[in-house]
Motif scaffolding. Structure first.
Motif, PDB file in Angstrom:
ATOM      1  N   LEU A 106       4.117  -4.049   8.169  1.00  0.00           N
ATOM      2  CA  LEU A 106       5.428  -4.350   7.572  1.00  0.00           C
ATOM      3  C   LEU A 106       5.301  -4.303   6.051  1.00  0.00           C
ATOM      4  N   ARG A 107       6.045  -3.429   5.427  1.00  0.00           N
ATOM      5  CA  ARG A 107       5.969  -3.289   3.970  1.00  0.00           C
ATOM      6  C   ARG A 107       7.364  -3.502   3.372  1.00  0.00           C
ATOM      7  N   PRO A 108       7.675  -4.743   2.997  1.00  0.00           N
ATOM      8  CA  PRO A 108       9.016  -5.027   2.495  1.00  0.00           C
ATOM      9  C   PRO A 108       9.143  -4.662   1.021  1.00  0.00           C
ATOM     10  N   GLY A 249       4.442   6.699   6.561  1.00  0.00           N
ATOM     11  CA  GLY A 249       4.696   5.336   6.077  1.00  0.00           C
ATOM     12  C   GLY A 249       3.850   4.998   4.863  1.00  0.00           C
ATOM     13  N   ASP A 250       2.628   5.525   4.830  1.00  0.00           N
ATOM     14  CA  ASP A 250       1.750   5.314   3.673  1.00  0.00           C
ATOM     15  C   ASP A 250       2.432   5.883   2.429  1.00  0.00           C
ATOM     16  N   ILE A 251       2.935   7.084   2.555  1.00  0.00           N
ATOM     17  CA  ILE A 251       3.515   7.762   1.383  1.00  0.00           C
ATOM     18  C   ILE A 251       4.858   7.134   1.003  1.00  0.00           C
ATOM     19  N   SER A 253       5.924   4.172   1.493  1.00  0.00           N
ATOM     20  CA  SER A 253       5.863   2.803   0.966  1.00  0.00           C
ATOM     21  C   SER A 253       5.396   2.775  -0.491  1.00  0.00           C
ATOM     22  N   ASP A 254       4.520   3.674  -0.895  1.00  0.00           N
ATOM     23  CA  ASP A 254       4.187   3.740  -2.336  1.00  0.00           C
ATOM     24  C   ASP A 254       5.439   4.142  -3.124  1.00  0.00           C
ATOM     25  N   CYS A 255       6.202   5.051  -2.543  1.00  0.00           N
ATOM     26  CA  CYS A 255       7.435   5.501  -3.182  1.00  0.00           C
ATOM     27  C   CYS A 255       8.409   4.319  -3.311  1.00  0.00           C
ATOM     28  N   PRO A 286      -1.992  -6.440  -0.142  1.00  0.00           N
ATOM     29  CA  PRO A 286      -1.037  -5.718  -0.985  1.00  0.00           C
ATOM     30  C   PRO A 286      -1.032  -4.249  -0.588  1.00  0.00           C
ATOM     31  N   VAL A 287       0.047  -3.546  -0.936  1.00  0.00           N
ATOM     32  CA  VAL A 287       0.131  -2.118  -0.601  1.00  0.00           C
ATOM     33  C   VAL A 287      -0.762  -1.285  -1.538  1.00  0.00           C
ATOM     34  N   HIS A 288      -1.036  -1.833  -2.715  1.00  0.00           N
ATOM     35  CA  HIS A 288      -1.804  -1.065  -3.697  1.00  0.00           C
ATOM     36  C   HIS A 288      -3.293  -1.013  -3.379  1.00  0.00           C
TER      37      HIS A 288
HETATM   38 MN    MN Z   1      -1.483   3.712   0.664  1.00  0.00          MN
END
Ligand code: MN
Ligand code: NAD
Ligand code: IPM
Length: 368
Positions: A106-108, A249-251, A253-255, A286-288
């Motif tokens: 889950l990436r809010p 989703g990886d791409i 979510s960074d966007c 974290p997403v980073h």
């Molecule tokens: Mn990533």
């Protein structure tokens, strides 16, 4: 109540720096809220390789399996980039996700009012944004077989990765996303590439079946991933919950992170299936990444990791009051004008990682 078991894996680079700030919050909770955790700290990624010769030691994985939740910083860095593929820091992260069965990431992406001006997009495009990207995390292109690099009879080399999903893998991530949408604005956008990739034709069919049989109260739409990337920067507020394949989703979510002002703002929760008691394995991070370009300078933004800890309190420990306190402290600090370099804006005060952490504690003191 027995103390919840929390495994902390700071990892590499700024992962270690931001985790120090979370430890301060945990210490504060022990002293001021009388909440203590049974904490184990471990190694993952390059720092685990340096000690154990592997990016995830069996004992660390066992600790993760036994924990009520895992909190992770980030892995990777140039020091380990030339290692054999199976020793690379990133393999440790992928292994812990796979072994723990954490299929739902889950990436809010929420925009704090005080940070509207930190986004590179116009204020009216991002103000009030609150979207949830549900990334499938243990399948898809990251894990499909066959994979690898082979030498062909003619001497050429061939690299292979495979996009695969079974119906049950699609259904479980679909249900996770539909359940979330049901608790939010009842809108789910499934992102695929069904115009080109058969695997995602199946993905789309299964999402439609789920909607028709179990989630008629949720509106389901479909979007191709290339369009979705464009729509995220054109008009992100059209979305509520998005569900998609692992790499898409990886791409995306960074966007989406940049809509909030910085990659340093985006937390995440990776969840497994619920057991008979409703408990799930869970990892928060974290997403980073480990941000080698700013490592060791005390300038990384610790808020994504602090907010990941707050997700941990909410989703794994049922400590909504404390999770709210942390989120309110973050809001107050940002409203007060303190900014790490990545979210700096004219007229605001630039602070270090550690001063940001201290400021969160000061706000928690006021809220306690
Ligand atoms: Mn990533
Ligand atoms: P990255 O996310 O580490 O950094 C991308 C950019 O964002 C950099 O300019 C960095 O300085 C900035 N940034 C990231 N987090 C920040 C923060 N908290 N505060 C301020 N600025 C921040 O991605 P990358 O540079 O592509 O990858 C570096 C390493 O991290 C690689 O080894 C990669 O594999 C790894 N990585 C790990 C994870 C993870 O552990 N979950 C995620 C992404 C990348
Ligand atoms: C992330 C990262 C990881 C991923 C890497 C480091 C394996 O980019 O968590 O977003 O691709 O999942």
């Amino acid at each position: 109540m027995t103390a919840k078991k929390l495994l902390i894996l700071p990892g590499d680079g700024i992962g270690q720096e931001v985790m120090v700030q979370v430890r301060r919050i945990i210490d504060w909770m022990g002293k001021k809220r009388n909440i203590s955790f049974d904490i184990t700290e471990g190694l993952i990624g390059g720092s685990a390789y340096d000690v154990h010769g592997t990016p995830l030691a069996d004992e660390t994985l066992a600790d993760a399996m036994a924990a009520d939740a895992v909190l992770l910083g980030a892995v990777g860095g140039p020091k380990w980039d030339d290692l054999p593929f199976d020793k690379k820091p990133e393999r440790g992260l992928l292994k812990i996700r796979k072994e723990m069965g954490l299929f739902a990431n889950l990436r809010p992406a929420t925009v704090f009012d005080a940070l509207v001006d930190a986004s590179t997009l116009k204020a009216d495009v991002v103000q009030g944004l609150d979207i949830m990207i549900v990334r499938e995390l243990t399948g898809g292109l990251y894990f499909g077989q066959p994979r690898g690099i082979e030498t062909l009879p003619n001497g050429e080399r061939k690299g292979v990765n495979t996009l695969t999903y079974t119906t049950s893998e699609i259904q479980r991530i679909g249900r996770a996303a539909f359940d979330l949408a049901r608790k939010r604005n009842k809108k789910l956008c499934s992102v695929d590439k069904a115009n080109v990739l058969e695997c995602t034709v199946l993905w789309r069919e299964e999402m439609i079946k789920l909607q028709q049989t179990e989630y008629q109260d949720v509106e389901l739409t479909h979007m191709y991933v290339d369009n979705a990337a464009m729509q995220l920067v054109r008009n992100p507020k059209q979305f509520d919950v998005m569900v998609t394949e692992n790499m898409f989703g990886d791409i995306l979510s960074d966007c989406a992170a940049m809509l909030t002002g910085s990659l340093g703002m985006l937390p995440s929760a990776s969840l497994g299936a619920a057991d008979a008691n409703g408990n799930r394995k869970a990892l928060y991070e974290p997403v980073h990444g480990s941000a080698p370009d700013i490592q060791g300078k005390d300038i990384a933004n610790p808020l994504a990791t602090i907010l990941s800890f707050s997700m941990c309190l909410r989703y794994s420990f049922n400590m909504d009051a404390e999770a709210d306190m942390i989120e309110n402290a973050v809001k107050a600090v940002l409203k007060g004008g303190l900014r790490t370099a990545d979210i700096m804006a004219p007229g605001k005060a630039k602070v270090s990682t550690s001063v940001m952490g201290e400021s969160i504690i000061r706000e928690l003191e006021k809220l306690a």
